[in-house]
Motif scaffolding. Structure first.
Motif, mmCIF file in Angstrom:
data_model
loop_
_atom_site.group_PDB
_atom_site.id
_atom_site.type_symbol
_atom_site.label_atom_id
_atom_site.label_comp_id
_atom_site.label_asym_id
_atom_site.label_seq_id
_atom_site.Cartn_x
_atom_site.Cartn_y
_atom_site.Cartn_z
ATOM 1 N N ASN A 35 -32.858 -30.730 -4.205
ATOM 2 C CA ASN A 35 -31.498 -30.666 -3.675
ATOM 3 C C ASN A 35 -31.153 -29.220 -3.341
ATOM 4 N N LYS A 36 -30.027 -29.005 -2.689
ATOM 5 C CA LYS A 36 -29.717 -27.663 -2.214
ATOM 6 C C LYS A 36 -29.541 -26.681 -3.366
ATOM 7 N N GLU A 37 -29.002 -27.118 -4.497
ATOM 8 C CA GLU A 37 -28.819 -26.214 -5.629
ATOM 9 C C GLU A 37 -30.170 -25.735 -6.170
ATOM 10 N N GLU A 38 -31.146 -26.646 -6.243
ATOM 11 C CA GLU A 38 -32.476 -26.269 -6.706
ATOM 12 C C GLU A 38 -33.154 -25.330 -5.708
ATOM 13 N N LYS A 39 -32.962 -25.585 -4.423
ATOM 14 C CA LYS A 39 -33.536 -24.711 -3.404
ATOM 15 C C LYS A 39 -32.945 -23.304 -3.508
ATOM 16 N N ILE A 40 -31.638 -23.216 -3.722
ATOM 17 C CA ILE A 40 -30.986 -21.906 -3.848
ATOM 18 C C ILE A 40 -31.515 -21.183 -5.090
ATOM 19 N N ARG A 41 -31.617 -21.908 -6.210
ATOM 20 C CA ARG A 41 -32.120 -21.310 -7.446
ATOM 21 C C ARG A 41 -33.538 -20.771 -7.236
ATOM 22 N N ARG A 42 -34.391 -21.571 -6.608
ATOM 23 C CA ARG A 42 -35.785 -21.171 -6.371
ATOM 24 C C ARG A 42 -35.868 -19.992 -5.402
ATOM 25 N N ALA A 43 -35.057 -20.014 -4.363
ATOM 26 C CA ALA A 43 -35.058 -18.912 -3.396
ATOM 27 C C ALA A 43 -34.627 -17.606 -4.065
ATOM 28 N N MET A 44 -33.601 -17.656 -4.900
ATOM 29 C CA MET A 44 -33.150 -16.455 -5.607
ATOM 30 C C MET A 44 -34.224 -15.969 -6.574
ATOM 31 N N GLU A 45 -34.914 -16.901 -7.214
ATOM 32 C CA GLU A 45 -36.005 -16.528 -8.118
ATOM 33 C C GLU A 45 -37.115 -15.818 -7.342
ATOM 34 N N ASP A 95 -20.855 -26.680 15.276
ATOM 35 C CA ASP A 95 -20.368 -27.392 14.100
ATOM 36 C C ASP A 95 -21.517 -28.131 13.399
ATOM 37 N N LYS A 96 -22.413 -28.710 14.192
ATOM 38 C CA LYS A 96 -23.581 -29.395 13.621
ATOM 39 C C LYS A 96 -24.452 -28.429 12.826
ATOM 40 N N VAL A 97 -24.735 -27.274 13.403
ATOM 41 C CA VAL A 97 -25.549 -26.275 12.720
ATOM 42 C C VAL A 97 -24.846 -25.822 11.439
ATOM 43 N N ARG A 98 -23.548 -25.607 11.500
ATOM 44 C CA ARG A 98 -22.789 -25.190 10.316
ATOM 45 C C ARG A 98 -22.903 -26.238 9.217
ATOM 46 N N ARG A 99 -22.714 -27.510 9.574
ATOM 47 C CA ARG A 99 -22.785 -28.588 8.581
ATOM 48 C C ARG A 99 -24.195 -28.726 8.007
ATOM 49 N N PHE A 100 -25.200 -28.677 8.866
ATOM 50 C CA PHE A 100 -26.585 -28.811 8.412
ATOM 51 C C PHE A 100 -26.991 -27.655 7.492
ATOM 52 N N THR A 101 -26.610 -26.437 7.849
ATOM 53 C CA THR A 101 -26.985 -25.302 7.006
ATOM 54 C C THR A 101 -26.226 -25.324 5.681
ATOM 55 N N GLU A 102 -25.056 -25.890 5.665
ATOM 56 C CA GLU A 102 -24.330 -26.067 4.407
ATOM 57 C C GLU A 102 -25.042 -27.099 3.544
ATOM 58 N N LEU A 103 -25.391 -28.246 4.108
ATOM 59 C CA LEU A 103 -26.089 -29.300 3.363
ATOM 60 C C LEU A 103 -27.476 -28.851 2.884
ATOM 61 N N ASN A 104 -28.122 -28.011 3.664
ATOM 62 C CA ASN A 104 -29.481 -27.578 3.378
ATOM 63 C C ASN A 104 -29.551 -26.485 2.314
ATOM 64 N N GLY A 105 -28.474 -25.766 2.098
ATOM 65 C CA GLY A 105 -28.466 -24.709 1.096
ATOM 66 C C GLY A 105 -28.452 -23.303 1.650
ATOM 67 N N ASP A 106 -28.537 -23.142 2.962
ATOM 68 C CA ASP A 106 -28.552 -21.804 3.561
ATOM 69 C C ASP A 106 -27.268 -21.035 3.283
ATOM 70 N N VAL A 107 -26.144 -21.700 3.408
ATOM 71 C CA VAL A 107 -24.851 -21.048 3.181
ATOM 72 C C VAL A 107 -24.752 -20.613 1.719
ATOM 73 N N GLY A 108 -25.176 -21.465 0.806
ATOM 74 C CA GLY A 108 -25.158 -21.120 -0.611
ATOM 75 C C GLY A 108 -26.094 -19.971 -0.939
ATOM 76 N N LEU A 109 -27.254 -19.911 -0.282
ATOM 77 C CA LEU A 109 -28.190 -18.811 -0.502
ATOM 78 C C LEU A 109 -27.571 -17.488 -0.066
ATOM 79 N N ILE A 110 -26.968 -17.459 1.097
ATOM 80 C CA ILE A 110 -26.345 -16.226 1.586
ATOM 81 C C ILE A 110 -25.267 -15.772 0.603
ATOM 82 N N ASP A 111 -24.469 -16.698 0.108
ATOM 83 C CA ASP A 111 -23.426 -16.366 -0.857
ATOM 84 C C ASP A 111 -24.041 -15.811 -2.146
#
Length: 126
Positions: A35-45, A95-111
């Motif tokens: 899920n996106k939270e796990e992807k963000i955690r792994r990317a930060m690691e 808008d599609k790209v914004r929604r997809f990158t939010e669902l995918n975890g990209d927005v969370g990674l940048i944050d």
């Protein structure tokens, strides 16, 4: 744009999003359905383990720090590997790209990167 959607994780698209490129490079995207939270955690690691410097923007500030520390002189470099033509997107496409990158975890990674890395070298300017 459909290849960005989380339902298409294993599809190789024309390009990957930032988090997918960091995690999977050019291989199949998210074959284990993290899920996106796990992807963000792994990317930060990965960033913390393998990279000494992480920049999102403010490259001029980083250059100033490096030049100050090293005593080097700045060098003007030509800008390479960029597209100089017009980019035309509809509001719907953006808008599609914004929604997809939010669902995918990209927005969370940048944050997350902003919270962990922004200003982490400020002490070098003192």
């Amino acid at each position: 744009i459909s290849h960005l959607h989380p339902d298409e994780y294993n599809e190789k698209g024309i390009f990957n999003t930032q988090i997918d490129y960091l995690l999977y490079n050019r291989g199949p995207r998210n074959r284990f359905r993290a899920n996106k939270e796990e992807k963000i955690r792994r990317a930060m690691e990965l960033l913390q383990r393998h990279f000494d410097i992480v920049l999102l923007s403010d490259y001029e500030r980083f250059t100033k720090i490096v030049l100050k520390l090293t005593g080097w002189k700045g060098v003007d470099m030509r800008h390479h590997n960029s597209f100089n033509g017009p980019l035309n997107f509809t509001e719907r496409e953006l808008d599609k790209v914004r929604r997809f990158t939010e669902l995918n975890g990209d927005v969370g990674l940048i944050d997350a990167v902003r919270h962990v890395y922004y200003g982490h070298m400020d002490y070098l300017l003192e």
